[in-house]
Motif scaffolding. Structure first.
Motif, short mmCIF file in Angstrom:
data_model
loop_
_atom_site.label_atom_id
_atom_site.label_comp_id
_atom_site.label_asym_id
_atom_site.label_seq_id
_atom_site.Cartn_x
_atom_site.Cartn_y
_atom_site.Cartn_z
N GLY A 35 1.31 9.76 5.36
CA GLY A 35 0.85 8.57 4.63
C GLY A 35 1.53 8.43 3.28
N TYR A 38 4.50 6.00 3.26
CA TYR A 38 4.17 4.57 3.18
C TYR A 38 3.68 4.21 1.78
CZ TYR A 38 4.72 4.86 8.18
OH TYR A 38 5.26 5.07 9.42
N ARG A 94 -1.38 7.12 -5.68
CA ARG A 94 -2.82 7.21 -5.40
C ARG A 94 -3.59 6.10 -6.09
NH1 ARG A 94 -2.90 9.91 -0.90
NH2 ARG A 94 -1.32 11.51 -1.02
N VAL A 102 -1.02 -0.85 0.81
CA VAL A 102 -0.25 0.04 1.70
C VAL A 102 -0.38 -0.33 3.18
CG1 VAL A 102 -2.00 1.87 1.85
CG2 VAL A 102 0.40 2.46 2.13
N SER A 106 2.72 -0.77 5.78
CA SER A 106 2.91 0.14 6.91
C SER A 106 2.82 -0.59 8.25
CB SER A 106 1.90 1.29 6.85
OG SER A 106 0.60 0.80 7.05
N ARG A 133 -1.51 8.53 11.09
CA ARG A 133 -2.24 7.61 11.96
C ARG A 133 -1.69 7.62 13.38
NH1 ARG A 133 -3.87 7.36 7.55
NH2 ARG A 133 -5.08 5.78 6.46
N ARG A 183 -8.77 -1.78 5.44
CA ARG A 183 -7.65 -0.93 5.86
C ARG A 183 -7.80 -0.50 7.31
NH1 ARG A 183 -6.69 3.82 1.91
NH2 ARG A 183 -5.21 4.41 3.51
O1 DC Z 1 -3.47 8.53 4.93
P1 DC Z 1 -3.23 7.53 3.80
O2 DC Z 1 -4.46 6.81 3.34
O3 DC Z 1 -2.51 8.13 2.64
O4 DC Z 1 -2.25 6.43 4.45
C1 DC Z 1 -1.81 5.30 3.74
C2 DC Z 1 -1.47 4.17 4.69
O5 DC Z 1 -0.30 4.48 5.43
C3 DC Z 1 -2.54 3.83 5.72
O6 DC Z 1 -3.25 2.68 5.37
C4 DC Z 1 -1.82 3.60 7.00
C5 DC Z 1 -0.43 4.09 6.78
N1 DC Z 1 -0.04 5.21 7.63
C6 DC Z 1 0.51 4.90 8.84
O7 DC Z 1 0.56 3.72 9.20
N2 DC Z 1 1.00 5.87 9.65
C7 DC Z 1 0.92 7.16 9.28
N3 DC Z 1 1.42 8.09 10.09
C8 DC Z 1 0.33 7.50 8.05
C9 DC Z 1 -0.16 6.50 7.24
#
Ligand code: DC
Length: 232
Positions: A35, A38, A94, A102, A106, A133, A183
């Protein structure tokens, strides 16, 4: 044998980074939070006043920005230092403005292509706990162990809210809950690599469990995966 490539996926604030980092430390594996990548693209786009809605410009940025993960050099509670083109963005990524922007970033297919290729290269080296994700579904479908970590919206919003209060931010719980829902909605409904549990992932609901309890369950899952592999 202990699984070498471990993928942990799940929605925002489900505890993936806390648990992933603890697990990696116990196993002496690399911990990699996908994450972050992104978030870096989003933070740099905002810093350069690139409109988040400009898919072409944001994609070009994702293809060109250099993201480095370094050991934490500053003792301010960071897990590691993250640099974008040589600049420390560890805390900038952060910020709330990044949280809010974000998910749209993404969702761009070109951004995902650029990031997933780098993540895959890192993951395939093994002895890694990678959280995100789409790690178990798209980035590393061959992972030796996949965990889908979940918790109710309310519990996740409460965790994020407490984190922000501890950082001295002025926030309201209801607002954090609304942002988490938004989100979740974008992350789960996007056309490319949406958030979903891989068919072969172990589902773990962390609602009402402490970090120690979740870690204990995850370690039991890891041990059982190692046993299954020994027996087959
Ligand atoms: O886990 P995080 O909250 O730091 O992730 C930030 C954003 O990045 C989340 O809204 C979706 C995206 N993300 C993604 O699409 N694929 C991933 N492997 C990790 C995060």
């Amino acid at each position: 044998m202990t699984p070498s490539i471990i993928a942990i996926d799940g929605p925002a604030a489900s505890g993936k980074s806390t648990i992933g980092e603890l697990l990696a430390r116990k196993l002496e594996y690399l911990y990699f939070d996908s994450g972050v990548m992104y978030r870096v693209v989003t933070a740099v786009a905002l810093a350069r006043s690139i409109p988040i809605s400009d898919e072409v410009a944001v994609t070009r940025l994702a293809e060109n920005v250099r993201i480095d993960f370094l050991p934490a050099q500053v003792p301010d509670g960071r897990q590691f230092t993250i640099q974008a083109d040589g600049r420390d963005v560890t805390w900038a990524i952060r910020e709330r403005i990044v949280d809010v922007n974000v998910s749209p970033v993404s969702a761009y297919p070109g951004v995902r292509r650029a990031m997933s290729a780098q993540q895959r290269r890192i993951g395939l080296k093994g002895r890694v706990v990678m959280v995100g994700r789409d790690i178990g579904t798209v980035v590393l479908p061959e992972a030796d162990l996949k965990i889908y970590l979940d918790a109710t919206e309310e519990e996740r919003a409460r965790r994020r809210y407490l984190e922000r209060v501890a950082r001295g931010e002025e926030v309201e719980y209801e607002q954090v809950l609304r942002e988490i829902r938004r989100r979740d909605e974008i992350d789960s409904s996007r056309s490319v690599a949406p958030l979903k549990k891989a068919d072969d992932a172990v589902y773990l609901d962390s609602t009402g469990l402490s970090v120690a309890q979740v870690t204990e369950r995850v370690m039991a899952i890891v041990a059982s995966a190692a046993r299954v592999e020994r027996e087959t």
